[in-house]
Scaffold this motif. Sequence first.
Motif, PDB file in Angstrom:
ATOM      1  N   ARG A  17     -18.583 -28.899 -67.153  1.00  0.00           N
ATOM      2  CA  ARG A  17     -17.875 -28.828 -65.885  1.00  0.00           C
ATOM      3  C   ARG A  17     -17.811 -27.385 -65.393  1.00  0.00           C
ATOM      4  NH1 ARG A  17     -12.895 -33.080 -66.989  1.00  0.00           N
ATOM      5  NH2 ARG A  17     -14.113 -34.973 -66.573  1.00  0.00           N
ATOM      6  N   THR A  93      -9.792 -29.537 -58.056  1.00  0.00           N
ATOM      7  CA  THR A  93      -9.413 -30.055 -59.372  1.00  0.00           C
ATOM      8  C   THR A  93      -7.935 -30.420 -59.359  1.00  0.00           C
ATOM      9  OG1 THR A  93      -9.263 -29.567 -61.740  1.00  0.00           O
ATOM     10  CG2 THR A  93      -8.914 -27.718 -60.242  1.00  0.00           C
ATOM     11  N   THR A 120     -16.655 -37.988 -56.209  1.00  0.00           N
ATOM     12  CA  THR A 120     -15.941 -37.949 -57.490  1.00  0.00           C
ATOM     13  C   THR A 120     -16.923 -38.328 -58.608  1.00  0.00           C
ATOM     14  OG1 THR A 120     -15.220 -40.242 -57.214  1.00  0.00           O
ATOM     15  CG2 THR A 120     -13.752 -38.513 -56.371  1.00  0.00           C
ATOM     16  N   HIS A 121     -16.399 -38.447 -59.848  1.00  0.00           N
ATOM     17  CA  HIS A 121     -17.298 -38.703 -60.976  1.00  0.00           C
ATOM     18  C   HIS A 121     -17.903 -40.101 -60.939  1.00  0.00           C
ATOM     19  CE1 HIS A 121     -13.573 -40.631 -62.252  1.00  0.00           C
ATOM     20  NE2 HIS A 121     -14.289 -41.334 -63.138  1.00  0.00           N
ATOM     21  N   ASP A 122     -17.268 -41.011 -60.155  1.00  0.00           N
ATOM     22  CA  ASP A 122     -17.762 -42.381 -60.187  1.00  0.00           C
ATOM     23  C   ASP A 122     -18.184 -42.938 -58.826  1.00  0.00           C
ATOM     24  OD1 ASP A 122     -15.269 -42.370 -59.097  1.00  0.00           O
ATOM     25  OD2 ASP A 122     -14.516 -44.106 -60.220  1.00  0.00           O
ATOM     26  N   PHE A 151      -6.418 -37.773 -55.042  1.00  0.00           N
ATOM     27  CA  PHE A 151      -7.148 -37.235 -56.180  1.00  0.00           C
ATOM     28  C   PHE A 151      -6.580 -37.854 -57.460  1.00  0.00           C
ATOM     29  CE2 PHE A 151      -7.727 -34.023 -52.918  1.00  0.00           C
ATOM     30  CZ  PHE A 151      -9.089 -33.718 -53.036  1.00  0.00           C
ATOM     31  N   SER A 152      -7.446 -38.408 -58.244  1.00  0.00           N
ATOM     32  CA  SER A 152      -7.017 -39.040 -59.494  1.00  0.00           C
ATOM     33  C   SER A 152      -6.462 -37.999 -60.449  1.00  0.00           C
ATOM     34  CB  SER A 152      -8.187 -39.775 -60.141  1.00  0.00           C
ATOM     35  OG  SER A 152      -8.716 -40.735 -59.245  1.00  0.00           O
ATOM     36  N   LYS A 154      -6.138 -35.663 -63.567  1.00  0.00           N
ATOM     37  CA  LYS A 154      -7.089 -34.894 -64.373  1.00  0.00           C
ATOM     38  C   LYS A 154      -8.526 -35.140 -63.895  1.00  0.00           C
ATOM     39  CE  LYS A 154      -4.405 -34.185 -68.554  1.00  0.00           C
ATOM     40  NZ  LYS A 154      -4.414 -32.739 -68.381  1.00  0.00           N
ATOM     41  N   SER A 155      -8.734 -34.838 -62.605  1.00  0.00           N
ATOM     42  CA  SER A 155     -10.053 -35.127 -62.032  1.00  0.00           C
ATOM     43  C   SER A 155     -10.598 -33.925 -61.297  1.00  0.00           C
ATOM     44  CB  SER A 155      -9.952 -36.314 -61.066  1.00  0.00           C
ATOM     45  OG  SER A 155      -9.129 -35.976 -59.969  1.00  0.00           O
ATOM     46  N   TYR A 156     -11.902 -33.965 -61.093  1.00  0.00           N
ATOM     47  CA  TYR A 156     -12.600 -33.003 -60.259  1.00  0.00           C
ATOM     48  C   TYR A 156     -13.251 -33.769 -59.120  1.00  0.00           C
ATOM     49  CZ  TYR A 156     -12.065 -29.526 -63.950  1.00  0.00           C
ATOM     50  OH  TYR A 156     -11.540 -28.676 -64.875  1.00  0.00           O
ATOM     51  N   ALA A 157     -13.352 -33.100 -57.973  1.00  0.00           N
ATOM     52  CA  ALA A 157     -13.992 -33.746 -56.825  1.00  0.00           C
ATOM     53  C   ALA A 157     -14.591 -32.677 -55.925  1.00  0.00           C
ATOM     54  CB  ALA A 157     -12.986 -34.583 -56.036  1.00  0.00           C
TER      55      ALA A 157
END
Length: 673
Positions: A17, A93, A120-122, A151-152, A154-157
């Motif tokens: 990351r 983040t 996002t990651h998904d 923003f979810s 503990k997420s990165y976007a």
Amino acid sequence: MKNCKFLFILCLVTLFRIELYSESTIVNLNQLNDKPIQLVPSIYVLEDPTNALDYLSIKSNEKNLRFQKVTNAKEAFNFSYSKSTYWLKVNFTNPNELPMDTALVISYPRLKTLDLFLETHDQVKNIPSGYSIPSNNRPYQSRFFVFPIQFSAKSYATVYLKVNSPNAINLPIQIWKQKFYDRHEIDDHVIQALYFGITLAMITFNLFLYFILRDISYFLYVLVVLSSALAIATHNGIASEYLWNYSPWLDQYSINIFISVVLILFLIFMRNLLQTKNVLPKLDPWNWFFIVVQIILPIAYIFSFDTFIKWLVLSHTVTSFWILLLGVLCSLKKQRIAYFFLLAFSFLFLALIISTLRALGYIPTNVFTIEGPQYGSAAEMVLLAFALADRYNKIIKEKEIAENKVKINLEKSNFELEEKVKERTFKLNQTLSVLRRDLDVAKKIQENSISIDPNLRKNLYFDYRYLPVSEVGGDFFDITHLKDSSYRILVADATGHGVHAAMITMAIKGLYDPIKEFELPPNKVIEIFNEEFMDNFVSLNSLLTAIIIDIHFENHTIEFASAGHPAAVLIQKERTTLLPKTGRMIGLKKQTHYENKRLNFGTGDRLFVFTDGVYEVVNQKEEEFGEEQLHHHLLETRELPLFDVLDRLLKTLQNFQKTEERQDDLTILGFDL
């Protein structure tokens, strides 16, 4: 052993990351509180002059594309008028254990295309916006462009923004916590409501003053304030939110058109308020030049936006500078109202210059340069109201000074008049006896003027009473044989009584004699009489009532027209019929129209025509005899001969008045039909 493996995997993910986001600054949402984060320092920008790139092509070739930071931008990007498409990229983040609701805000309403891609990651989520999208289809209802983003934990976007617009491209970008932005939106609407509420109050109040004072300056002020409010509503997005929810054409063109309208009205308002046509006559033609420019350029700009947009924006600055210059020149000539005008327009001028320079990209876009025009407009509106108030006070003071001068002159004139009266009283007494002899002569002349031809009594059965208040009076009547069995009756009453009124009766006779035998209906005769009276005797400042009645025994009809005269009375068996007014008094206005009316009568009917002195007799209790009692008396005595009816009427009036002194001339004519 298992713990070691977990730590190893976590380190790899963290390193991956860090490597992934090392190319750009990461916005830590943990820094969000009740204030927003300015995102411009954290955003990378890519200009696409070909307008060919889309999200997929950018992602597939991102390493070869040169996203760059704009180092001189702090609160907003300003790309001025550009045909390029701009791609903006920013990383976020959320290190918190819970999801976070945010609002990404672009606080500039004139962006045609503004598409957001949330990666996002998904998944990748696309949210289209801009004024090319109906407001109901935008993700958030606001005067600006707002993107709610969750923003979810503990997420990165990564967020990509695609921007393109024919208008100046200004991008003040912030991110808020959603709940705080909702509160900010409410506060913002309160401020906007306060501004437009004050504007509405100013418009209503000054429109009210215009209708009272009929001073065009107040109406021009109303137009200036109204157009300024519309320009501000367009500038700050209120118009897009409430006046037109979806009109790309208005969003693109309206702001500069409204600014031109404001400047045109301001030039006209300035010419009227500061009297520049008289104060600066050599510069006045230039006012019309700038008015014409502000009419032609917006029209040309509608037909060719790209060609004329910068010229139009530049013309706004030049025209504003011209208005400011004239305000300075009028102030140097020590016009008190010019001081208020200059101060008021200075605020608007400064706001307009800031807005123009920001649109052209010469100064940065921030809260001050965005909201400046609204603050300048509010200050200008209030100061111009003070200018008009000062103008009103000046008018009042000038009126008071004039009234005092009139009062002093009047007192002086009264004193001089009293001295002259004393001096002339003696001379008047000397001539009084002469005047009395003259009045006797005037009385005989007037009696001769209303004498009745004895031949009329052969076929027309009538009687009359004529009693002036003094030797001469203001009543006049005439009976004329037209032809065959038709007769024309005129009864007239000049305002007032005595010598002045008697002179008017001579004028009536002089005008009426040449036209009385015209084969015209009564209304046309009165109209001719009114025209002749206005042409020859309007300087006498006198009015008169009159009624002309044509009696046609052959077909048993009465034609009549009445110029404000008391209604004549037709006695028919046991009822009365009134001959009412059909037009205004003679001597009020030329080209007055009088209506002609017709009535039928039968054998044995009786007609009475009279002046108001018959029924306006007042007794010692100040009670008036009145028309109703007069009509009742005429109806009650219908079986008596005309001679007895008129004598009894005079006795009745004398008994009612209980004195032989009359207040007005008395004339009444009775006819047996």
